[in-house]
Scaffold this motif. Sequence first.
Motif, PDB file in Angstrom:
ATOM      1  N   PHE A   1      83.292  61.730  49.320  1.00 29.22           N
ATOM      2  CA  PHE A   1      82.121  62.354  49.944  1.00 29.22           C
ATOM      3  C   PHE A   1      80.820  61.756  49.404  1.00 29.22           C
ATOM      4  O   PHE A   1      79.855  61.580  50.146  1.00 29.22           O
ATOM      5  N   LYS A   2      80.788  61.445  48.126  1.00 29.66           N
ATOM      6  CA  LYS A   2      79.564  60.942  47.505  1.00 29.66           C
ATOM      7  C   LYS A   2      79.096  59.614  48.105  1.00 29.66           C
ATOM      8  O   LYS A   2      77.931  59.228  47.963  1.00 29.66           O
ATOM      9  N   TYR A   3      80.011  58.903  48.758  1.00 32.59           N
ATOM     10  CA  TYR A   3      79.660  57.631  49.406  1.00 32.59           C
ATOM     11  C   TYR A   3      79.331  57.816  50.896  1.00 32.59           C
ATOM     12  O   TYR A   3      78.971  56.839  51.556  1.00 32.59           O
ATOM     13  N   CYS A   4      79.450  59.029  51.383  1.00 36.35           N
ATOM     14  CA  CYS A   4      79.229  59.275  52.811  1.00 36.35           C
ATOM     15  C   CYS A   4      77.754  59.502  53.111  1.00 36.35           C
ATOM     16  O   CYS A   4      76.999  60.012  52.282  1.00 36.35           O
ATOM     17  N   ASP A   5      77.351  59.122  54.310  1.00 35.01           N
ATOM     18  CA  ASP A   5      75.972  59.294  54.757  1.00 35.01           C
ATOM     19  C   ASP A   5      75.760  60.639  55.436  1.00 35.01           C
ATOM     20  O   ASP A   5      74.615  61.090  55.579  1.00 35.01           O
ATOM     21  N   LEU A   6      76.847  61.281  55.834  1.00 32.57           N
ATOM     22  CA  LEU A   6      76.733  62.543  56.569  1.00 32.57           C
ATOM     23  C   LEU A   6      78.086  63.240  56.585  1.00 32.57           C
ATOM     24  O   LEU A   6      79.131  62.586  56.630  1.00 32.57           O
ATOM     25  N   PHE A   7      78.052  64.579  56.545  1.00 34.10           N
ATOM     26  CA  PHE A   7      79.255  65.401  56.707  1.00 34.10           C
ATOM     27  C   PHE A   7      79.027  66.358  57.860  1.00 34.10           C
ATOM     28  O   PHE A   7      77.956  66.970  57.966  1.00 34.10           O
ATOM     29  N   ILE A   8      80.042  66.507  58.724  1.00 34.75           N
ATOM     30  CA  ILE A   8      80.003  67.496  59.798  1.00 34.75           C
ATOM     31  C   ILE A   8      81.334  68.235  59.794  1.00 34.75           C
ATOM     32  O   ILE A   8      82.403  67.618  59.850  1.00 34.75           O
ATOM     33  N   GLY A   9      81.290  69.553  59.710  1.00 40.86           N
ATOM     34  CA  GLY A   9      82.540  70.304  59.706  1.00 40.86           C
ATOM     35  C   GLY A   9      82.325  71.788  59.904  1.00 40.86           C
ATOM     36  O   GLY A   9      81.191  72.281  59.884  1.00 40.86           O
ATOM     37  N   ASN A  10      83.422  72.478  60.132  1.00 41.51           N
ATOM     38  CA  ASN A  10      83.374  73.931  60.258  1.00 41.51           C
ATOM     39  C   ASN A  10      83.067  74.573  58.904  1.00 41.51           C
ATOM     40  O   ASN A  10      83.136  73.912  57.863  1.00 41.51           O
ATOM     41  N   ASP A  11      82.738  75.858  58.930  1.00 43.42           N
ATOM     42  CA  ASP A  11      82.584  76.624  57.693  1.00 43.42           C
ATOM     43  C   ASP A  11      83.934  76.608  56.969  1.00 43.42           C
ATOM     44  O   ASP A  11      84.899  77.207  57.421  1.00 43.42           O
ATOM     45  N   SER A  12      84.000  75.899  55.846  1.00 48.70           N
ATOM     46  CA  SER A  12      85.267  75.715  55.134  1.00 48.70           C
ATOM     47  C   SER A  12      84.986  75.294  53.704  1.00 48.70           C
ATOM     48  O   SER A  12      83.842  75.008  53.331  1.00 48.70           O
TER      49      SER A  12
END
Length: 326
Positions: free
Chosen positions: A232-243
Amino acid sequence: MKKILIISSNRLGDCILSSGVIEYYRNYYKNSEITYVCGIVPSDLFKSFNNIKNVIPLKKKKFSIHWLYLWFKVCLNSWDCIVDLRGTLISFFLLTKKRVCYSGINKNKKLHKVISTSQIIGDRILEPQIKVSEKNLLIKKNINFIRKVKKKSNLIAIAPSANWEGKKWPQERFIQLIKKLINSDEFKNPKFLIFGSLNEIDDTNNISINFSKDELINFSGSLKLNEIFLIFKYCDLFIGNDSGLMHLAAAAEIPTVGLFGPSDIIQYHPWGKNTLAIRTPESPDELMNTKYFSHKKKKSLMHGLELKTVERKVLDFYNKFNINND
């Protein structure tokens, strides 16, 4: 050596949101050993913490027998401090010099989980803190691969599942959203990374089969939580449900978008300044307080959240984040 017992939640998300408590007591008692009690799923993550001596995974059992199991595990210790974030009775049957327990006094107040947990300890806000490293050789192998991909692409993490069907945004909308973002000018050669547990492979496979390997990598069921956090630390964006994965992404301090419907956005929105919560037009009460509602029904309650709304808000959020960080 001070012995600290922290009894946390069964759920991954709640454990992440209350993780600042661990570092607080680590600093408060300079010479200490922390024993951490949590559910089976979050135990996988917290076992890798360098500030925890021992993790006790607790699996729920009929008639609350799991609490008796826990008592046998810890009753022979004389604790310097017990921190019970669940407000159970077990801490009153253990020897300790100090006892800090959730009382439920503010249960009816609409407070974020981070704030309500912090108030158990004192007046200071205890930010979530995830303490894992890249020391493990297998983790390094996966991280090195992600680093190479990162040089050529924007990395967008997707978590399309949740612990309850009602909280899942429809899979076909995740598919359409990914297709639209692939063709968006905002991202450089976007590569999507999809995440989930072994139990969520069907959800992730139904999405990943619509894309080539150059467009999407499906990590579902193949990584431990500490590896996911580091990726995750290398990702530019996260999209997801409440989890739990949404809260893990926010703790990794990357731009995090959480999609909400029947869960309380005030109490559980992703924590941090680089976060956005998008909710259905209907409130949780409107979605669930109906005559024929049942938690047992396997049906999404997120259909009111339209694709065009999510796409617009995600791109606006991402652009705003990039402008602020230029």
